[in-house]
Design a protein around this motif. Structure first.
Motif, mmCIF file in Angstrom:
data_model
loop_
_atom_site.group_PDB
_atom_site.id
_atom_site.type_symbol
_atom_site.label_atom_id
_atom_site.label_comp_id
_atom_site.label_asym_id
_atom_site.label_seq_id
_atom_site.Cartn_x
_atom_site.Cartn_y
_atom_site.Cartn_z
ATOM 1 N N ALA A 77 -61.856 85.656 -42.130
ATOM 2 C CA ALA A 77 -63.271 85.942 -41.864
ATOM 3 C C ALA A 77 -63.719 85.309 -40.550
ATOM 4 O O ALA A 77 -64.416 85.942 -39.743
ATOM 5 C CB ALA A 77 -64.122 85.434 -43.027
ATOM 6 N N LEU A 78 -63.310 84.069 -40.316
ATOM 7 C CA LEU A 78 -63.636 83.396 -39.050
ATOM 8 C C LEU A 78 -62.999 84.127 -37.871
ATOM 9 O O LEU A 78 -63.610 84.266 -36.803
ATOM 10 C CB LEU A 78 -63.155 81.946 -39.090
ATOM 11 N N HIS A 79 -61.776 84.611 -38.078
ATOM 12 C CA HIS A 79 -61.067 85.344 -37.029
ATOM 13 C C HIS A 79 -61.843 86.595 -36.621
ATOM 14 O O HIS A 79 -62.024 86.875 -35.431
ATOM 15 C CB HIS A 79 -59.672 85.719 -37.552
ATOM 16 N N PRO A 282 -35.332 79.304 -29.789
ATOM 17 C CA PRO A 282 -36.732 78.934 -29.500
ATOM 18 C C PRO A 282 -37.774 79.655 -30.350
ATOM 19 O O PRO A 282 -38.900 79.185 -30.468
ATOM 20 C CB PRO A 282 -36.882 79.311 -28.016
ATOM 21 N N LEU A 283 -37.388 80.798 -30.964
ATOM 22 C CA LEU A 283 -38.345 81.537 -31.782
ATOM 23 C C LEU A 283 -38.801 80.740 -32.998
ATOM 24 O O LEU A 283 -39.865 81.000 -33.550
ATOM 25 C CB LEU A 283 -37.730 82.863 -32.249
ATOM 26 N N LYS A 284 -37.994 79.755 -33.410
ATOM 27 C CA LYS A 284 -38.365 78.982 -34.602
ATOM 28 C C LYS A 284 -39.650 78.199 -34.373
ATOM 29 O O LYS A 284 -40.392 77.926 -35.318
ATOM 30 C CB LYS A 284 -37.233 78.027 -34.988
ATOM 31 N N TYR A 285 -39.930 77.848 -33.126
ATOM 32 C CA TYR A 285 -41.135 77.055 -32.848
ATOM 33 C C TYR A 285 -42.404 77.886 -33.036
ATOM 34 O O TYR A 285 -43.362 77.440 -33.677
ATOM 35 C CB TYR A 285 -41.076 76.475 -31.432
ATOM 36 N N VAL A 286 -42.408 79.092 -32.493
ATOM 37 C CA VAL A 286 -43.584 79.953 -32.704
ATOM 38 C C VAL A 286 -43.669 80.398 -34.157
ATOM 39 O O VAL A 286 -44.759 80.631 -34.686
ATOM 40 C CB VAL A 286 -43.586 81.182 -31.763
ATOM 41 N N GLY A 287 -42.513 80.526 -34.824
ATOM 42 C CA GLY A 287 -42.501 80.903 -36.225
ATOM 43 C C GLY A 287 -43.114 79.849 -37.122
ATOM 44 O O GLY A 287 -43.848 80.168 -38.065
ATOM 45 N N ARG A 288 -42.856 78.605 -36.825
ATOM 46 C CA ARG A 288 -43.403 77.510 -37.627
ATOM 47 C C ARG A 288 -44.908 77.334 -37.398
ATOM 48 O O ARG A 288 -45.585 76.665 -38.173
ATOM 49 C CB ARG A 288 -42.668 76.202 -37.301
ATOM 50 N N MET A 289 -45.411 77.926 -36.347
ATOM 51 C CA MET A 289 -46.849 77.874 -36.043
ATOM 52 C C MET A 289 -47.444 79.280 -36.015
ATOM 53 O O MET A 289 -48.284 79.605 -35.196
ATOM 54 C CB MET A 289 -47.081 77.169 -34.705
ATOM 55 N N ALA A 290 -46.992 80.135 -36.932
ATOM 56 C CA ALA A 290 -47.363 81.554 -36.901
ATOM 57 C C ALA A 290 -48.867 81.764 -37.013
ATOM 58 O O ALA A 290 -49.450 82.570 -36.278
ATOM 59 C CB ALA A 290 -46.642 82.298 -38.020
ATOM 60 N N LEU A 291 -49.524 81.054 -37.914
ATOM 61 C CA LEU A 291 -50.965 81.216 -38.089
ATOM 62 C C LEU A 291 -51.727 80.756 -36.851
ATOM 63 O O LEU A 291 -52.621 81.453 -36.358
ATOM 64 C CB LEU A 291 -51.431 80.428 -39.316
ATOM 65 N N THR A 292 -51.363 79.592 -36.330
ATOM 66 C CA THR A 292 -52.007 79.071 -35.121
ATOM 67 C C THR A 292 -51.816 80.028 -33.951
ATOM 68 O O THR A 292 -52.769 80.343 -33.220
ATOM 69 C CB THR A 292 -51.447 77.690 -34.760
ATOM 70 N N ASN A 293 -50.603 80.524 -33.763
ATOM 71 C CA ASN A 293 -50.326 81.409 -32.636
ATOM 72 C C ASN A 293 -51.011 82.759 -32.800
ATOM 73 O O ASN A 293 -51.435 83.374 -31.809
ATOM 74 C CB ASN A 293 -48.813 81.595 -32.479
ATOM 75 N N TYR A 294 -51.132 83.218 -34.031
ATOM 76 C CA TYR A 294 -51.840 84.484 -34.296
ATOM 77 C C TYR A 294 -53.294 84.385 -33.851
ATOM 78 O O TYR A 294 -53.809 85.253 -33.137
ATOM 79 C CB TYR A 294 -51.743 84.789 -35.788
ATOM 80 N N MET A 295 -53.942 83.310 -34.249
ATOM 81 C CA MET A 295 -55.344 83.107 -33.858
ATOM 82 C C MET A 295 -55.462 82.807 -32.365
ATOM 83 O O MET A 295 -56.409 83.243 -31.700
ATOM 84 C CB MET A 295 -55.937 81.963 -34.679
ATOM 85 N N PHE A 296 -54.488 82.072 -31.836
ATOM 86 C CA PHE A 296 -54.510 81.682 -30.424
ATOM 87 C C PHE A 296 -54.396 82.914 -29.522
ATOM 88 O O PHE A 296 -55.039 82.991 -28.470
ATOM 89 C CB PHE A 296 -53.371 80.705 -30.151
ATOM 90 N N GLN A 297 -53.585 83.894 -29.938
ATOM 91 C CA GLN A 297 -53.482 85.133 -29.164
ATOM 92 C C GLN A 297 -54.839 85.838 -29.068
ATOM 93 O O GLN A 297 -55.199 86.365 -28.015
ATOM 94 C CB GLN A 297 -52.455 86.073 -29.802
ATOM 95 N N SER A 298 -55.569 85.847 -30.175
ATOM 96 C CA SER A 298 -56.890 86.478 -30.166
ATOM 97 C C SER A 298 -57.864 85.727 -29.269
ATOM 98 O O SER A 298 -58.692 86.334 -28.591
ATOM 99 C CB SER A 298 -57.451 86.554 -31.592
ATOM 100 N N LEU A 299 -57.753 84.398 -29.252
ATOM 101 C CA LEU A 299 -58.594 83.593 -28.357
ATOM 102 C C LEU A 299 -58.279 83.922 -26.903
ATOM 103 O O LEU A 299 -59.193 84.094 -26.080
ATOM 104 C CB LEU A 299 -58.377 82.102 -28.628
ATOM 105 N N ILE A 300 -57.001 84.035 -26.583
ATOM 106 C CA ILE A 300 -56.600 84.403 -25.221
ATOM 107 C C ILE A 300 -57.137 85.788 -24.869
ATOM 108 O O ILE A 300 -57.661 86.013 -23.772
ATOM 109 C CB ILE A 300 -55.057 84.370 -25.084
ATOM 110 N N LEU A 348 -53.554 74.714 -37.332
ATOM 111 C CA LEU A 348 -54.128 75.501 -38.420
ATOM 112 C C LEU A 348 -53.259 75.446 -39.669
ATOM 113 O O LEU A 348 -53.776 75.471 -40.795
ATOM 114 C CB LEU A 348 -54.334 76.948 -37.981
ATOM 115 N N GLU A 349 -51.949 75.368 -39.484
ATOM 116 C CA GLU A 349 -51.050 75.217 -40.635
ATOM 117 C C GLU A 349 -51.335 73.903 -41.364
ATOM 118 O O GLU A 349 -51.321 73.845 -42.603
ATOM 119 C CB GLU A 349 -49.589 75.245 -40.179
#
Length: 372
Positions: A77-79, A282-300, A348-349
């Protein structure tokens, strides 16, 4: 985020250069709707792994998952309100809670339901009938908006005008969310649940080997169909008939899902059976922060395209957006690795975890001293 669905078709017509045509073709063939099934399957797998761990410790309860999914719904909802209308977290929260009902069901039932939700073709007609019964008319929410009004609101309007537009967009998109994305998500949730219940991840190397031939065969067949659909079938007279068009589009959706599953298989194969695993590491790093990166992409995206930032809405060509997306992902990969050097979870995680367990959990990693 460079062009909303209301104006996408008209906006896309102006990009006729070879590089833009090639970029659009690459996106259609290799990216569009291919990664949504992957994330959905992994989400279902994560639910099952967590549920099994709780079950083994005699702590499995519906209230735990209800609280966890409610928090995810709140994030969604915040997103929508603050960043972007194209949210799927609300959908994941609802379907994730529904999926937990099947944790104790038989493997056969889970697989049958997964296949049914994927292959059933008439969701549009089903939801159209349901909306009529409920007197819900999603098309009315954007009835006062034209492509030009949307353009000016995003580029030059106030932030609060943007909030109103995002809410209206989300409500008008409900048929697409529940008629198109929800069946794919639920099907993949259940497939992930099946894989988790059977602990496929414990014997992943042999599983990948065993599934190699059927995966490659199905990928070949569905890719042939995808190419025919994109370049031939939509131009035929049969495509104008609603029944046949519905079937042809459903087969296209299934083909896209198959491509997503092929990507998952391919990543696993490279990791376990080749010397190129370090490329994927290196994909494991973005995977472990999937929620944060999902929201961060929208902020960008908000900063790039809207009035709060650079006002680039509907100015970037397909090739520019393609390159921008890759650049943003690389930046996120670097930032994720840096963050996880010092912290156990993404921000966010961590918040999601603390709220789920109703306690403040440590986030910083312990620093091991080398001194004697």
């Amino acid at each position: 985020m460079n062009s909303t669905f209301l104006n996408q078709d008209e906006f896309a017509k102006q990009w006729t250069s070879n590089i833009d045509q090639i970029s659009e073709l690459i996106l259609k063939l290799f990216f569009y709707t291919k990664f949504f099934p992957i994330f959905s399957l992994l989400f279902g797998l994560g639910i099952s792994m967590q549920a099994l761990k709780l079950f083994e410790n005699d702590k499995l309860s519906f209230s735990f998952f209800a609280r966890r999914m409610s928090i995810l719904f709140f994030f969604g909802a915040l997103h929508i309100i603050l960043l972007w209308s194209g949210d799927v977290l609300n959908l994941y929260a609802i379907l994730g809670l529904l999926t937990t009902f099947f944790i104790r069901k038989s493997n056969k039932l889970i697989l049958v339901l997964s296949a049914f939700f994927l292959f059933f073709p008439f969701y549009d007609q089903l939801f159209e009938h349901l909306f009529k019964l409920l007197n819900f008319r999603p098309e009315t929410y954007l009835s006062n908006y034209t492509g030009e009004i949307v353009n000016q609101t995003i580029k030059n309007g106030t932030y609060f005008q943007g909030v109103t537009l995002r809410i209206m967009e989300y409500l008008s998109n409900i048929p697409m969310l529940f008629g198109f994305l929800a069946p794919i998500a639920l099907s993949m949730f259940l497939l992930g649940l099946y894989l988790g219940k059977n602990k496929i991840y414990m014997s992943l190397e042999s599983f990948l080997e065993k599934k190699m031939k059927p995966i490659l065969l199905l990928t070949f067949i569905t890719n042939v169909y995808r190419i025919l659909f994109l370049f031939v079938l939509t131009k035929l007279e049969i495509y104008k008939v609603e029944f046949y068009r519905t079937i042809l589009i459903k087969l296209m959706v299934i083909s896209d899902v198959m491509m997503g599953l092929f990507y998952l298989w391919l990543f696993g194969w490279i990791w376990h059976h080749t010397n190129w695993g370090k490329i994927l590491s290196p994909l494991k790093y973005v995977g472990r922060m999937a929620l944060t990166n999902y929201m961060f992409q929208s902020l960008i995206g908000l900063i790039l395209f809207s009035s709060v930032g650079f006002k680039l809405y509907e100015t970037l060509s397909p090739s520019h957006t393609f390159i921008s997306a890759i650049f943003v992902f690389i930046i996120q990969l670097i930032l994720s690795k840096f963050w996880l050097t010092y912290f156990k979870f993404g921000p966010l995680e961590w918040i999601w975890r603390c709220l789920t367990y109703n306690k403040l959990l440590p986030i910083k990693k312990r620093r091991v001293s080398n001194s004697v």
